[in-house]
Design a protein around this motif. Structure first.
Motif, PDB file in Angstrom:
ATOM      1  N   LEU A 119      16.654   3.822  42.879  1.00  0.00           N
ATOM      2  CA  LEU A 119      15.338   4.363  42.566  1.00  0.00           C
ATOM      3  C   LEU A 119      15.332   5.194  41.282  1.00  0.00           C
ATOM      4  O   LEU A 119      14.355   5.189  40.539  1.00  0.00           O
ATOM      5  CB  LEU A 119      14.834   5.207  43.740  1.00  0.00           C
ATOM      6  CG  LEU A 119      14.547   4.428  45.037  1.00  0.00           C
ATOM      7  CD1 LEU A 119      14.070   5.373  46.135  1.00  0.00           C
ATOM      8  CD2 LEU A 119      13.499   3.349  44.795  1.00  0.00           C
ATOM      9  N   GLU A 162      16.619   1.115  47.234  1.00  0.00           N
ATOM     10  CA  GLU A 162      15.743   0.195  47.957  1.00  0.00           C
ATOM     11  C   GLU A 162      16.681  -0.816  48.625  1.00  0.00           C
ATOM     12  O   GLU A 162      16.886  -1.936  48.140  1.00  0.00           O
ATOM     13  CB  GLU A 162      14.795  -0.500  46.974  1.00  0.00           C
ATOM     14  CG  GLU A 162      13.792  -1.435  47.613  1.00  0.00           C
ATOM     15  CD  GLU A 162      12.766  -0.734  48.468  1.00  0.00           C
ATOM     16  OE1 GLU A 162      12.262   0.302  48.019  1.00  0.00           O
ATOM     17  OE2 GLU A 162      12.485  -1.204  49.581  1.00  0.00           O
ATOM     18  N   ARG A 209       8.460  -4.315  48.496  1.00  0.00           N
ATOM     19  CA  ARG A 209       9.352  -3.159  48.659  1.00  0.00           C
ATOM     20  C   ARG A 209       8.949  -2.356  49.888  1.00  0.00           C
ATOM     21  O   ARG A 209       7.780  -2.303  50.257  1.00  0.00           O
ATOM     22  CB  ARG A 209       9.325  -2.276  47.407  1.00  0.00           C
ATOM     23  CG  ARG A 209       9.781  -2.998  46.139  1.00  0.00           C
ATOM     24  CD  ARG A 209      11.239  -3.431  46.253  1.00  0.00           C
ATOM     25  NE  ARG A 209      11.650  -4.235  45.118  1.00  0.00           N
ATOM     26  CZ  ARG A 209      12.217  -3.744  44.021  1.00  0.00           C
ATOM     27  NH1 ARG A 209      12.397  -2.449  43.923  1.00  0.00           N
ATOM     28  NH2 ARG A 209      12.598  -4.540  43.052  1.00  0.00           N
ATOM     29  N   SER A 269       9.058   3.149  45.678  1.00  0.00           N
ATOM     30  CA  SER A 269       9.068   1.855  44.995  1.00  0.00           C
ATOM     31  C   SER A 269       7.647   1.307  44.863  1.00  0.00           C
ATOM     32  O   SER A 269       7.285   0.716  43.839  1.00  0.00           O
ATOM     33  CB  SER A 269       9.932   0.860  45.765  1.00  0.00           C
ATOM     34  OG  SER A 269      11.277   1.260  45.766  1.00  0.00           O
ATOM     35  N   ILE A 274      15.171   2.787  38.485  1.00  0.00           N
ATOM     36  CA  ILE A 274      13.830   2.193  38.430  1.00  0.00           C
ATOM     37  C   ILE A 274      12.854   3.144  37.727  1.00  0.00           C
ATOM     38  O   ILE A 274      12.032   2.723  36.914  1.00  0.00           O
ATOM     39  CB  ILE A 274      13.357   1.847  39.861  1.00  0.00           C
ATOM     40  CG1 ILE A 274      14.154   0.653  40.401  1.00  0.00           C
ATOM     41  CG2 ILE A 274      11.869   1.559  39.889  1.00  0.00           C
ATOM     42  CD1 ILE A 274      13.869   0.334  41.849  1.00  0.00           C
TER      43      ILE A 274
END
Length: 220
Positions: A30, A92, A149, A154, A33
């Protein structure tokens, strides 16, 4: 700025914009991301900045600065603060679609975006409209991220990608977005992220995690 430089920087920014969306689909960490979302915000801000420099207009430059501060700075920082320090909550780990299938679906969505937007390019084939398929592809990829997700964070990233894609598409088609419109839209997104961060923290304290499927099981 010469036309060749403008076209080169525009293609580079749009390529980085689309590549960041593909990498977000690929990554599971995460924090990584959120960093990619910040890079996507910087690529988005480049579009009005180079338009303003090319046309020598102040308003697109102001819009670019606002986008750079909010989409590449403030919003990613708020999301990064919402990422848990626990290893199990920083990944995730169990998405609904595995990585290989997700990348294949992403490739299919990019092809679909280029096919759907061909009539728009045919109407007005300029340097900016030729970049519309990449921005529209980010919209489709963002929707896929939101539905595939499990973590609340997310899905928040998917929502911000969707907003980035819509903003880029509007800018490339209309050759600019008024500053007051961009300020209003960015403030709405900022408040949504602030509320989401508070809710995520509350969910983690109350239920020990932010997996939405597990929360639905608790509700049942």
């Amino acid at each position: 700025m010469t036309m060749a430089t403008y076209t080169g920087v525009l293609d580079l920014a749009v390529g980085a914009f689309l590549l960041s969306a593909i990498l977000i689909v690929w990554r599971r960490d995460l924090r990584a991301i959120v960093r990619l979302l910040a890079w996507q915000g910087a690529a988005l801000a480049t579009l009005p900045l180079i338009e303003g420099l090319h046309e020598r207009e102040l308003e697109p430059i102001a819009v670019g600065v606002v986008l750079l501060v909010l989409r590449a700075g403030v919003l990613p920082v708020l999301l990064a603060r919402a990422v848990s320090t626990e290893d199990t909550e920083r990944r995730e780990s169990t998405p609904l679609v595995n990585t290989t299938a997700s990348l294949l679906i992403t490739a299919a969505l990019i092809v679909l975006a280029y096919a759907v937007t061909r009539p728009i390019i045919a109407l007005n084939p300029t340097e900016t409209t030729r970049a519309v398929p990449a921005a529209f592809a980010v919209i489709l990829i963002a929707v896929f991220v939101m539905v595939s997700r499990r973590r609340a964070l997310s899905q928040a990233v998917g929502f911000l990608m969707l907003d980035n894609g819509i903003t880029a598409t509007a800018f490339l088609i209309a050759s600019g977005v008024p500053l007051i419109v961009e300020l209003g839209a960015s403030m709405d997104v900022l408040f949504a992220v602030v509320v989401l961060g508070l809710l995520t923290g509350h969910m983690r304290r109350a239920f020990g995690g932010t997996d939405l499927d597990q929360l639905r099981e608790l509700h049942d």
